[in-house]
Design an enzyme around this catalytic site. Structure first.
Site, PDB file in Angstrom:
ATOM      1  CG  ASP A   1      -1.550  -1.032   0.634  1.00 24.46           C
ATOM      2  OD1 ASP A   1      -2.313  -1.571   0.536  1.00 24.46           O
ATOM      3  OD2 ASP A   1      -2.380  -1.510   2.193  1.00 24.46           O
TER       4      ASP A   1
ATOM      5  CG  HIS B   1      11.401   6.336   4.579  1.00 23.08           C
ATOM      6  ND1 HIS B   1      11.449   6.629   6.201  1.00 23.08           N
ATOM      7  CD2 HIS B   1      10.271   6.794   4.728  1.00 23.08           C
ATOM      8  CE1 HIS B   1      11.193   7.052   6.859  1.00 23.08           C
ATOM      9  NE2 HIS B   1      10.490   7.462   5.735  1.00 23.08           N
TER      10      HIS B   1
ATOM     11  N   GLY C   1       7.858   2.916   2.835  1.00 23.08           N
ATOM     12  CA  GLY C   1       7.624   4.435   3.367  1.00 23.08           C
ATOM     13  C   GLY C   1       7.408   4.942   1.386  1.00 23.08           C
TER      14      GLY C   1
END
Length: 393
Positions: free
Chosen positions: A93, A136, A144
């Site tokens: 996601d 990240h 991220g």
């Protein structure tokens, strides 16, 4: 203020870094910020100019990412069966796969390397890779919203081509875990991250005792801030810590990640900064760099998810300091008229937040005291290590 030779590394092509329409990492924020910088007359074409990015080479990416990971990104972004993608942090996601992902993320990485080329080559004193700041991404996986680490790739380029020591400073609300991890054993790259505590926020890291490993022990510094930290506490730590770290470490260049998701309107974090923070923090860093490393600063963007109300104003203020220009406070009507029809919120008419826009939070004194204790804890743990190597605060 006097103008400083500076470059904004920018091309609309970088807005192809887009996961899906409802994803919070929305490249529209880049267009908004650059258009506001231009509308305020902060690009003169000579001292303060726009420079196009370039694509990072495989060799430049492989300096900080594994071959297996690079091949996976290329394969999945080309439409291959996505089975096994999550092993590489892709298809989640947070970091969905999108067509052409390898190509566009290579361009974003190349933008920050281009900024490093301009600064280290002496063409400008400061450069702003506004599309960068993907802190990240790890050596072998995405995380991220970040696929390739433009920051680590640029730092590795500086180390390889110039042999310079790098101080990486990160004041994004999220801990710069990817950059820290890639250089965790390297004493020639010091990482300093000031962020909302991992007790409350992704990625759940960035605590005071994360000091590095091996030869890099003592060269990783973290200041995890309490939720609801406001400007004054945050800036107090910057003013006390950054100049002394600069003086102790004596870097050849500063790489600055300028995420603006610590603003009180940001939907993904719990900090309470105003736009003042981003202007003043950049000024503190630039003044320290002027004193230690010839003023060389390579800045990037980063987090920032209040894309209409905050990001354009925050990064315009960052650019103003980097380029040595006073940013006017009134946002031009033409800019407001251009974007208001698309914006789902009312656009602020001023670049800087008014003081009355930020009411004091409950527990302010307690939060400030906790942050001071965190800073002193870092000093107690890190200073003896730094002094032991003859750097000394």
């Amino acid at each position: 203020m006097s103008r400083v030779s500076s470059a904004l590394v920018w091309d609309p092509a970088v807005t192809g870094y887009k996961f899906r329409p409802d994803h919070p990492f929305n490249p529209r924020r880049l267009e908004l910020a650059v258009s506001l910088i231009e509308a305020l007359g902060l690009i003169d074409g000579t001292q303060a100019r726009v420079v196009a990015p370039r694509v990072a080479t495989d060799a430049e990416l492989l300096a900080v990412h594994s071959r297996e990971y690079l091949d996976a990104v290329r394969r999945f972004s080309g439409g291959a069966d996505r089975a096994g993608a999550m092993r590489y942090g892709l298809g989640t996601d947070d970091t969905p796969i999108f067509p052409g992902m390898h190509e566009i993320t290579s361009l974003v990485a190349g933008a920050t390397i281009r900024a490093a080329e301009l600064v280290m080559g002496g063409e400008v004193k400061r450069a702003f890779s506004i599309c960068g700041g993907l802190h990240h991404a790890h050596r072998d996986r995405a995380s991220g919203f970040c696929v390739y680490s433009d920051l680590a790739a640029a730092i590795a380029w500086i180390r390889r081509e110039h042999g310079g020591k790098v101080l990486y400073i990160d004041y994004d609300a999220h801990h710069g875990d990817g950059v820290q991890g890639i250089f965790y054993e390297d004493p020639d790259v010091m990482t300093l991250s000031l962020h909302e505590s991992g007790r409350y926020l992704f990625p759940g890291t960035g605590f005071v005792d994360e000091l590095g490993e091996g030869d890099g022990y003592g060269y990783s510094l973290n200041v995890p801030l309490e939720a609801f930290t406001e400007d004054d506490s945050w800036l107090d730590i910057h003013r006390r810590l950054i100049p002394e770290v600069m003086e102790a470490y004596r870097p050849d260049v500063v790489v600055l990640q300028s995420g603006c998701d610590g603003h009180s309107l940001d939907p993904l974090t719990h900090l309470r900064a105003s736009t003042r923070l981003f202007e003043e923090t950049t000024r503190i860093v630039c003044e320290a760099a002027d004193a230690v490393c010839g003023g060389r600063v390579i800045a990037t963007g980063g987090g920032g998810y209040a894309i209409w109300e905050v990001v354009p104003r925050a990064w315009t203020l960052v650019w103003g300091v980097l380029s040595g220009q006073q940013v006017p406070n009134h946002i031009p009507h033409a800019w407001l008229n251009r974007w208001q029809g698309e914006a789902p919120v009312m656009l602020p008419p001023y670049v800087r937040d008014a003081e009355e826009d930020h009411k004091p939070v409950p527990r302010r004194e307690e939060i400030e005291a906790t942050n001071r204790r965190t800073l002193e804890s870092l000093r107690r743990q890190a200073l003896p290590l730094i002094r032991g190597w003859g750097l000394g605060f």
